[in-house]
Design a protein around this motif. Structure first.
Motif, PDB file in Angstrom:
ATOM      1  N   VAL A  17      31.826  43.006  31.350  1.00 17.32           N
ATOM      2  CA  VAL A  17      32.788  42.707  30.984  1.00 17.32           C
ATOM      3  C   VAL A  17      33.654  42.971  30.934  1.00 17.32           C
ATOM      4  O   VAL A  17      34.201  42.758  29.760  1.00 17.32           O
ATOM      5  CB  VAL A  17      31.206  42.004  29.911  1.00 17.32           C
ATOM      6  CG1 VAL A  17      31.644  40.059  29.545  1.00 17.32           C
ATOM      7  CG2 VAL A  17      29.353  42.462  30.020  1.00 17.32           C
ATOM      8  N   THR A  21      35.661  36.776  30.733  1.00 16.32           N
ATOM      9  CA  THR A  21      34.309  36.121  31.016  1.00 16.32           C
ATOM     10  C   THR A  21      33.956  35.594  30.446  1.00 16.32           C
ATOM     11  O   THR A  21      34.235  35.806  28.798  1.00 16.32           O
ATOM     12  CB  THR A  21      33.611  37.021  31.404  1.00 16.32           C
ATOM     13  OG1 THR A  21      33.780  38.285  32.404  1.00 16.32           O
ATOM     14  CG2 THR A  21      32.533  36.870  32.210  1.00 16.32           C
ATOM     15  N   TRP A  82      28.967  35.062  34.406  1.00 11.43           N
ATOM     16  CA  TRP A  82      29.707  35.401  35.778  1.00 11.43           C
ATOM     17  C   TRP A  82      29.974  34.450  36.162  1.00 11.43           C
ATOM     18  O   TRP A  82      29.235  33.259  36.299  1.00 11.43           O
ATOM     19  CB  TRP A  82      29.050  36.365  36.214  1.00 11.43           C
ATOM     20  CG  TRP A  82      27.786  37.850  35.791  1.00 11.43           C
ATOM     21  CD1 TRP A  82      26.664  37.771  34.934  1.00 11.43           C
ATOM     22  CD2 TRP A  82      29.371  38.413  34.678  1.00 11.43           C
ATOM     23  NE1 TRP A  82      26.356  39.291  34.039  1.00 11.43           N
ATOM     24  CE2 TRP A  82      27.323  39.638  34.397  1.00 11.43           C
ATOM     25  CE3 TRP A  82      30.049  39.424  34.907  1.00 11.43           C
ATOM     26  CZ2 TRP A  82      28.288  40.736  33.301  1.00 11.43           C
ATOM     27  CZ3 TRP A  82      30.568  40.581  34.269  1.00 11.43           C
ATOM     28  CH2 TRP A  82      29.760  41.373  33.618  1.00 11.43           C
ATOM     29  N   ARG A  83      30.900  34.541  37.053  1.00 12.75           N
ATOM     30  CA  ARG A  83      31.231  33.744  37.818  1.00 12.75           C
ATOM     31  C   ARG A  83      32.989  32.866  37.020  1.00 12.75           C
ATOM     32  O   ARG A  83      33.434  32.015  37.385  1.00 12.75           O
ATOM     33  CB  ARG A  83      31.405  33.300  38.637  1.00 12.75           C
ATOM     34  CG  ARG A  83      30.324  33.891  39.787  1.00 12.75           C
ATOM     35  CD  ARG A  83      29.599  33.397  40.921  1.00 12.75           C
ATOM     36  NE  ARG A  83      29.561  35.030  41.947  1.00 12.75           N
ATOM     37  CZ  ARG A  83      30.006  35.357  42.873  1.00 12.75           C
ATOM     38  NH1 ARG A  83      31.149  34.702  43.199  1.00 12.75           N
ATOM     39  NH2 ARG A  83      29.504  35.818  43.708  1.00 12.75           N
ATOM     40  N   CYS A 147      33.753  42.515  39.637  1.00 15.99           N
ATOM     41  CA  CYS A 147      34.786  41.754  40.144  1.00 15.99           C
ATOM     42  C   CYS A 147      34.132  40.572  41.027  1.00 15.99           C
ATOM     43  O   CYS A 147      34.353  40.993  42.076  1.00 15.99           O
ATOM     44  CB  CYS A 147      36.123  41.248  39.836  1.00 15.99           C
ATOM     45  SG  CYS A 147      36.960  39.933  39.921  1.00 15.99           S
TER      46      CYS A 147
END
Length: 223
Positions: A17, A21, A82-83, A147
């Motif tokens: 991670v 993030t 995520w993102r 990623c």
């Protein structure tokens, strides 16, 4: 800050991670916290009712506040979103040239490693800009593999000069109805010094890659 703990794996996915993030439980501040105020030059600008020094970056641009879920070791905790990138941690890594994965210095004796996804940066163009913080040699390959925007095959920049360019953020306007957020072009960065920045709430810092060589992950020199 320990590199071994800053990049702790998520137990549910065994994925590393990245430090930048966003995590579950981290939320942006409310619109009600914003107000109109006069800046040092006497012009009206966006501000906070209880504004603190750290709410603005070194160039005086206001940044969006977002809570952080921090553990006893001083590092982010919670389920990764995520993102999604945490604005304060992105700013920290970009401003101080820290690795976006472990938050340690990304500087090496050969330069700083920046990775760009397909279509994100075009080396053939005169100006290359990025909102992606650098990576350290230890985590360059991991970042490329995990990623989503890099797609596993990034363009690898070994950079000797990357001055700050500006910010990406949300523009605001003031009308009879009060403050209102406006839609902005996707990922359009405003350069520092632009007059419209007084009405922007920044969420990502951008650097301009000025002196660099293009390489591959396999050909990166030893730190």
């Amino acid at each position: 800050m320990s590199a071994s703990t800053a990049s702790a794996a998520n137990p549910a996915t065994s994925r590393l991670v990245p430090y930048i993030t966003s995590r579950a439980g981290e939320h942006p501040d409310l619109l009600l916290s914003l107000r109109i105020q006069r800046g040092p030059d006497g012009h009206l600008q966006l501000g906070y009712w209880d504004e603190l020094t750290e709410d603005r970056d070194l160039r005086g641009v206001l940044w969006g506040r977002c809570s952080q879920t921090i553990g006893a070791d001083g590092l982010p905790t919670g389920r990764p979103r995520w993102r999604m990138v945490h604005p304060s941690r992105q700013r920290e890594c970009m401003q101080q040239l820290r690795c976006q994965v472990c938050a340690h210095s990304a500087r090496t004796r050969h330069g700083v490693i920046f990775l760009a996804g397909p279509g994100e940066a075009r080396p053939q163009e005169a100006v290359v800009r990025t909102a992606q913080p650098p990576v350290c040699p230890r985590h360059a390959r991991t970042a490329a593999q995990q990623c989503p925007h890099l797609g596993g095959r990034p363009t690898v920049f070994l950079v000797q000069s990357a001055p700050l360019y500006g910010v990406i953020g949300t523009p605001y306007q003031y009308s009879n109805g009060g403050l209102q957020a406006l839609s902005a072009a996707d990922d359009e960065a405003l350069p520092y010094g632009h007059p419209n920045l007084r009405w922007h709430l920044a969420s990502q810092m951008v650097r301009r890659l000025r002196a660099y060589t293009i390489t591959t992950l396999d050909d990166l020199p030893d730190p």
